[in-house]
Design a protein around this motif. Structure first.
Motif, PDB file in Angstrom:
ATOM      1  N   LEU A  89      82.755 -23.499  21.331  1.00 42.83           N
ATOM      2  CA  LEU A  89      83.006 -22.060  21.436  1.00 42.83           C
ATOM      3  C   LEU A  89      84.494 -21.756  21.539  1.00 42.83           C
ATOM      4  CD1 LEU A  89      80.186 -20.933  23.881  1.00 42.83           C
ATOM      5  CD2 LEU A  89      80.346 -20.463  21.433  1.00 42.83           C
ATOM      6  N   ALA A  90      85.217 -22.644  22.210  1.00 40.76           N
ATOM      7  CA  ALA A  90      86.653 -22.436  22.380  1.00 40.76           C
ATOM      8  C   ALA A  90      87.433 -22.813  21.130  1.00 40.76           C
ATOM      9  CB  ALA A  90      87.154 -23.249  23.568  1.00 40.76           C
ATOM     10  N   ARG A  91      86.835 -23.637  20.279  1.00 42.28           N
ATOM     11  CA  ARG A  91      87.491 -24.087  19.052  1.00 42.28           C
ATOM     12  C   ARG A  91      86.556 -23.867  17.862  1.00 42.28           C
ATOM     13  NH1 ARG A  91      90.412 -24.705  22.812  1.00 42.28           N
ATOM     14  NH2 ARG A  91      91.512 -26.538  23.534  1.00 42.28           N
ATOM     15  N   PRO A  92      86.331 -22.611  17.508  1.00 44.51           N
ATOM     16  CA  PRO A  92      85.396 -22.359  16.397  1.00 44.51           C
ATOM     17  C   PRO A  92      85.904 -22.994  15.111  1.00 44.51           C
ATOM     18  CG  PRO A  92      86.550 -20.350  17.011  1.00 44.51           C
ATOM     19  CD  PRO A  92      86.936 -21.401  18.007  1.00 44.51           C
ATOM     20  N   ALA A  93      84.963 -23.420  14.288  1.00 43.96           N
ATOM     21  CA  ALA A  93      85.307 -24.048  13.015  1.00 43.96           C
ATOM     22  C   ALA A  93      85.999 -23.021  12.137  1.00 43.96           C
ATOM     23  CB  ALA A  93      84.050 -24.568  12.334  1.00 43.96           C
ATOM     24  N   LYS A  94      87.020 -23.477  11.459  1.00 42.57           N
ATOM     25  CA  LYS A  94      87.743 -22.593  10.546  1.00 42.57           C
ATOM     26  C   LYS A  94      86.971 -22.485   9.243  1.00 42.57           C
ATOM     27  CE  LYS A  94      92.205 -23.713  12.483  1.00 42.57           C
ATOM     28  NZ  LYS A  94      93.516 -24.297  12.281  1.00 42.57           N
ATOM     29  N   THR A  95      86.913 -21.283   8.702  1.00 37.69           N
ATOM     30  CA  THR A  95      86.245 -21.101   7.422  1.00 37.69           C
ATOM     31  C   THR A  95      87.318 -20.913   6.344  1.00 37.69           C
ATOM     32  OG1 THR A  95      86.056 -18.724   7.773  1.00 37.69           O
ATOM     33  CG2 THR A  95      84.180 -20.072   8.406  1.00 37.69           C
ATOM     34  N   THR A  96      87.044 -21.422   5.186  1.00 37.58           N
ATOM     35  CA  THR A  96      87.966 -21.269   4.073  1.00 37.58           C
ATOM     36  C   THR A  96      87.415 -20.202   3.147  1.00 37.58           C
ATOM     37  OG1 THR A  96      86.841 -22.950   2.765  1.00 37.58           O
ATOM     38  CG2 THR A  96      88.616 -23.716   4.228  1.00 37.58           C
ATOM     39  N   ALA A  97      88.195 -19.810   2.186  1.00 37.04           N
ATOM     40  CA  ALA A  97      87.739 -18.804   1.221  1.00 37.04           C
ATOM     41  C   ALA A  97      86.537 -19.331   0.448  1.00 37.04           C
ATOM     42  CB  ALA A  97      88.873 -18.464   0.264  1.00 37.04           C
ATOM     43  N   THR A  98      86.488 -20.628   0.193  1.00 36.42           N
ATOM     44  CA  THR A  98      85.359 -21.226  -0.503  1.00 36.42           C
ATOM     45  C   THR A  98      84.097 -21.122   0.337  1.00 36.42           C
ATOM     46  OG1 THR A  98      86.877 -22.778  -1.554  1.00 36.42           O
ATOM     47  CG2 THR A  98      84.530 -23.311  -1.651  1.00 36.42           C
ATOM     48  N   ASP A  99      84.227 -21.408   1.664  1.00 43.97           N
ATOM     49  CA  ASP A  99      83.073 -21.302   2.563  1.00 43.97           C
ATOM     50  C   ASP A  99      82.568 -19.870   2.631  1.00 43.97           C
ATOM     51  OD1 ASP A  99      83.239 -23.991   3.165  1.00 43.97           O
ATOM     52  OD2 ASP A  99      84.440 -23.684   4.973  1.00 43.97           O
ATOM     53  N   ALA A 100      83.448 -18.909   2.669  1.00 43.23           N
ATOM     54  CA  ALA A 100      83.075 -17.513   2.786  1.00 43.23           C
ATOM     55  C   ALA A 100      82.344 -17.028   1.536  1.00 43.23           C
ATOM     56  CB  ALA A 100      84.291 -16.646   3.067  1.00 43.23           C
ATOM     57  N   ALA A 101      82.676 -17.600   0.363  1.00 39.46           N
ATOM     58  CA  ALA A 101      82.073 -17.189  -0.889  1.00 39.46           C
ATOM     59  C   ALA A 101      80.646 -17.718  -1.039  1.00 39.46           C
ATOM     60  CB  ALA A 101      82.927 -17.660  -2.060  1.00 39.46           C
ATOM     61  N   ARG A 102      80.294 -18.714  -0.278  1.00 40.58           N
ATOM     62  CA  ARG A 102      78.949 -19.313  -0.409  1.00 40.58           C
ATOM     63  C   ARG A 102      77.901 -18.459   0.158  1.00 40.58           C
ATOM     64  NH1 ARG A 102      80.258 -25.562   1.075  1.00 40.58           N
ATOM     65  NH2 ARG A 102      81.747 -25.820  -0.567  1.00 40.58           N
TER      66      ARG A 102
END
Length: 102
Positions: A89-102
């Motif tokens: 929770l303190a270190r949420p996974a970073k999303t990339t533009a590729t991840d967001a497009a999925r």
């Protein structure tokens, strides 16, 4: 007031689930307005300031150290899985533009 953060919500929930007697705090018939531990009690048990703990609960502190998270996990009597979740929770996974497009 800051928006509610997942970390803050989790800390509040776990604080309410931890009884004072579980961590060696005696209440001796005192009327308590909160279920579980008070913020001040968690802060003392974790070795951090009450103000810093309040900022964590309110989502105004973005990057607590691993040492602070570990101290909070000990103060709240978290098992290994709950402690790992606290770190997530303190270190949420970073999303990339590729991840967001999925």
């Amino acid at each position: 007031m800051a928006t509610q953060s997942p970390l803050g919500a989790y800390l509040r929930a776990r604080r309410s689930l931890t009884a004072p007697a579980d961590v060696g705090i005696t209440v001796d018939g005192q009327v308590r307005r909160v279920v579980g531990l008070r913020r001040e009690e968690v802060a003392i048990l974790a070795g951090i300031s009450t103000e810093y703990y309040l900022r964590l609960e309110q989502g105004r502190e973005a990057r607590p150290s691993d040492q602070v998270l570990d101290a909070l996990a000990r103060a709240l009597l978290l098992n290994d899985a709950a402690q790992a979740y606290l770190h997530e929770l303190a270190r949420p996974a970073k999303t990339t533009a590729t991840d967001a497009a999925r």
